[in-house]
Write an enzyme that holds these catalytic residues in place. Structure first.
Site, mmCIF file in Angstrom:
data_model
loop_
_atom_site.group_PDB
_atom_site.id
_atom_site.type_symbol
_atom_site.label_atom_id
_atom_site.label_comp_id
_atom_site.label_asym_id
_atom_site.label_seq_id
_atom_site.Cartn_x
_atom_site.Cartn_y
_atom_site.Cartn_z
ATOM 1 N N HIS A 17 0.839 -1.205 0.000
ATOM 2 C CA HIS A 17 0.000 0.000 0.000
ATOM 3 C C HIS A 17 0.875 1.258 0.000
ATOM 4 O O HIS A 17 0.594 2.222 -0.714
ATOM 5 C CB HIS A 17 -0.893 0.052 1.250
ATOM 6 C CG HIS A 17 -1.916 -1.035 1.350
ATOM 7 N ND1 HIS A 17 -2.111 -1.782 2.488
ATOM 8 C CD2 HIS A 17 -2.816 -1.498 0.458
ATOM 9 C CE1 HIS A 17 -3.079 -2.653 2.295
ATOM 10 N NE2 HIS A 17 -3.534 -2.510 1.070
ATOM 11 N N LYS A 41 -16.144 -6.599 6.303
ATOM 12 C CA LYS A 41 -14.887 -7.359 6.307
ATOM 13 C C LYS A 41 -14.468 -7.754 7.722
ATOM 14 O O LYS A 41 -13.486 -8.464 7.889
ATOM 15 C CB LYS A 41 -13.769 -6.530 5.659
ATOM 16 C CG LYS A 41 -13.931 -6.404 4.155
ATOM 17 C CD LYS A 41 -12.622 -6.021 3.506
ATOM 18 C CE LYS A 41 -12.661 -6.293 2.026
ATOM 19 N NZ LYS A 41 -11.375 -6.039 1.380
ATOM 20 N N ARG A 90 -2.118 -5.770 -8.518
ATOM 21 C CA ARG A 90 -1.080 -6.780 -8.267
ATOM 22 C C ARG A 90 -1.193 -7.866 -9.331
ATOM 23 O O ARG A 90 -1.123 -7.584 -10.499
ATOM 24 C CB ARG A 90 -1.231 -7.329 -6.845
ATOM 25 C CG ARG A 90 -1.002 -6.264 -5.783
ATOM 26 C CD ARG A 90 -1.517 -6.695 -4.448
ATOM 27 N NE ARG A 90 -2.955 -6.954 -4.515
ATOM 28 C CZ ARG A 90 -3.667 -7.560 -3.613
ATOM 29 N NH1 ARG A 90 -3.074 -8.022 -2.539
ATOM 30 N NH2 ARG A 90 -4.957 -7.713 -3.759
ATOM 31 N N SER A 128 -3.131 -7.762 2.982
ATOM 32 C CA SER A 128 -3.319 -7.584 4.422
ATOM 33 C C SER A 128 -3.640 -8.912 5.083
ATOM 34 O O SER A 128 -3.219 -9.159 6.214
ATOM 35 C CB SER A 128 -4.437 -6.573 4.680
ATOM 36 O OG SER A 128 -4.046 -5.316 4.192
HETATM 37 N N1 COA Z 1 -0.347 -3.887 -2.070
HETATM 38 C C1 COA Z 1 -0.654 -4.810 -1.142
HETATM 39 N N2 COA Z 1 -1.902 -5.246 -0.922
HETATM 40 C C2 COA Z 1 -2.897 -4.681 -1.633
HETATM 41 C C3 COA Z 1 -2.651 -3.706 -2.585
HETATM 42 C C4 COA Z 1 -1.310 -3.316 -2.798
HETATM 43 N N3 COA Z 1 -0.975 -2.404 -3.704
HETATM 44 N N4 COA Z 1 -3.828 -3.359 -3.139
HETATM 45 C C5 COA Z 1 -4.781 -4.079 -2.551
HETATM 46 N N5 COA Z 1 -4.217 -4.890 -1.633
HETATM 47 C C6 COA Z 1 -4.914 -5.904 -0.837
HETATM 48 C C7 COA Z 1 -5.345 -5.465 0.499
HETATM 49 O O1 COA Z 1 -4.322 -5.630 1.435
HETATM 50 C C8 COA Z 1 -6.505 -6.393 0.777
HETATM 51 O O2 COA Z 1 -6.034 -7.641 1.195
HETATM 52 P P1 COA Z 1 -6.960 -8.715 1.946
HETATM 53 O O3 COA Z 1 -8.269 -8.801 1.203
HETATM 54 O O4 COA Z 1 -6.137 -9.921 1.867
HETATM 55 O O5 COA Z 1 -7.144 -8.190 3.323
HETATM 56 C C9 COA Z 1 -7.135 -6.578 -0.576
HETATM 57 O O6 COA Z 1 -6.124 -6.266 -1.512
HETATM 58 C C10 COA Z 1 -8.347 -5.732 -0.763
HETATM 59 O O7 COA Z 1 -8.026 -4.428 -0.396
HETATM 60 P P2 COA Z 1 -9.007 -3.424 0.353
HETATM 61 O O8 COA Z 1 -8.164 -2.448 1.049
HETATM 62 O O9 COA Z 1 -10.046 -4.129 1.153
HETATM 63 O O10 COA Z 1 -9.580 -2.687 -0.852
HETATM 64 P P3 COA Z 1 -10.662 -3.108 -1.884
HETATM 65 O O11 COA Z 1 -9.989 -3.154 -3.200
HETATM 66 O O12 COA Z 1 -11.443 -4.306 -1.473
HETATM 67 O O13 COA Z 1 -11.596 -1.824 -1.862
HETATM 68 C C11 COA Z 1 -12.624 0.096 -1.028
HETATM 69 C C12 COA Z 1 -11.879 -1.181 -0.694
HETATM 70 C C13 COA Z 1 -12.642 0.920 0.202
HETATM 71 C C14 COA Z 1 -11.900 0.865 -2.111
HETATM 72 C C15 COA Z 1 -14.020 -0.269 -1.559
HETATM 73 O O14 COA Z 1 -14.565 -1.293 -0.758
HETATM 74 C C16 COA Z 1 -14.931 0.926 -1.544
HETATM 75 O O15 COA Z 1 -14.858 1.750 -2.423
HETATM 76 N N6 COA Z 1 -15.795 1.032 -0.501
HETATM 77 C C17 COA Z 1 -16.707 2.139 -0.330
HETATM 78 C C18 COA Z 1 -18.115 1.738 -0.686
HETATM 79 C C19 COA Z 1 -18.337 1.858 -2.165
HETATM 80 O O16 COA Z 1 -18.160 2.899 -2.773
HETATM 81 N N7 COA Z 1 -18.756 0.741 -2.784
HETATM 82 C C20 COA Z 1 -19.022 0.703 -4.197
HETATM 83 C C21 COA Z 1 -17.773 0.413 -4.978
HETATM 84 S S1 COA Z 1 -18.161 -0.798 -6.215
#
Ligand code: COA
Length: 164
Positions: A17, A41, A90, A128
């Site tokens: 991140h 989550k 990734r 994570s």
């Molecule tokens: N390096 C390391 N790990 C990474 C990474 C990177 N560059 N990018 C993503 N990850 C990993 C995270 O660690 C996490 O790992 P885990 O699932 O094993 O715990 C996983 O990828 C998912 O990451 P997360 O931080 O949960 O992000 P997400 O891609 O699931 O999205 C939000 C989270 C907040 C962006 C998304 O849920 C959101 O926009 N929420 C708001 C509500 C909304 O607008 N919803 C409609 C959107 S369709």
């Protein structure tokens, strides 16, 4: 003033991140790291803890600030006056999920661009949940997370270390 959001659950923030946040900070005037509540989550760290850990891990980056949010990403982006979302990409397995989220966000708010930054090889398989797993089994976290997160994880799992 070009402002970008780097959103995530950050449970906890990893070196992967931080790579994305650092590189985004070189592309725009200001980066707002948006820490999502993500109650579905069932995070290990509270929203306050996650936000504070990202704040500590990014304290050396002058044009980065960290804000928690609990609403649609497009709504929060509008409030923050951000015009671009920057996310890490990734392995190829991320693609379909990210593609879907980007498409929905685009329909909700066409003016909000989403940019992807490719992860460097050393962070390609970092997540994570992998970090939480290594921490729960008391493995070495040094190369995966910043020092403040390493300490926080060690504190969280200290009880299980002494119990066996
Ligand atoms: N390096 C390391 N790990 C990474 C990474 C990177 N560059 N990018 C993503 N990850 C990993 C995270 O660690 C996490 O790992 P885990 O699932 O094993 O715990 C996983 O990828 C998912 O990451 P997360 O931080 O949960 O992000 P997400 O891609 O699931 O999205 C939000 C989270 C907040 C962006 C998304 O849920 C959101 O926009 N929420 C708001 C509500 C909304 O607008 N919803 C409609 C959107 S369709």
């Amino acid at each position: 003033m070009k402002r970008a959001l780097t959103p995530g659950t950050f449970d906890p923030v990893t070196s992967g991140h931080l790579d994305v946040i650092t590189r985004a900070a070189q592309l725009v005037d200001e980066v707002v790291v948006a820490v999502a509540a993500s109650p579905k989550k069932n995070p290990l760290f509270t929203l306050e803890e996650r936000t504070e850990l990202v704040r500590q891990a990014t304290a050396h980056l002058p044009n980065v600030r960290v804000e928690p949010f609990d609403e649609l990403l497009v709504t929060f982006a509008r409030k923050m006056d951000a015009t671009v979302v920057v996310k890490g990409l990734r392995a190829i397995t991320d693609f379909e999920y990210e593609f879907q989220m980007t498409a929905i966000n685009y329909q909700l708010s066409p003016a909000l661009e989403t940019l992807f930054i490719m992860s460097p090889p050393q962070y390609m398989y970092l997540s994570s949940s992998v970090v939480r797993e290594v921490a729960s089994l008391h493995g070495d976290l040094e190369q995966f997370v910043p020092p403040c997160v390493k300490e926080a994880l060690e504190r969280k799992f200290a009880a299980t270390a002494t119990n066996g």
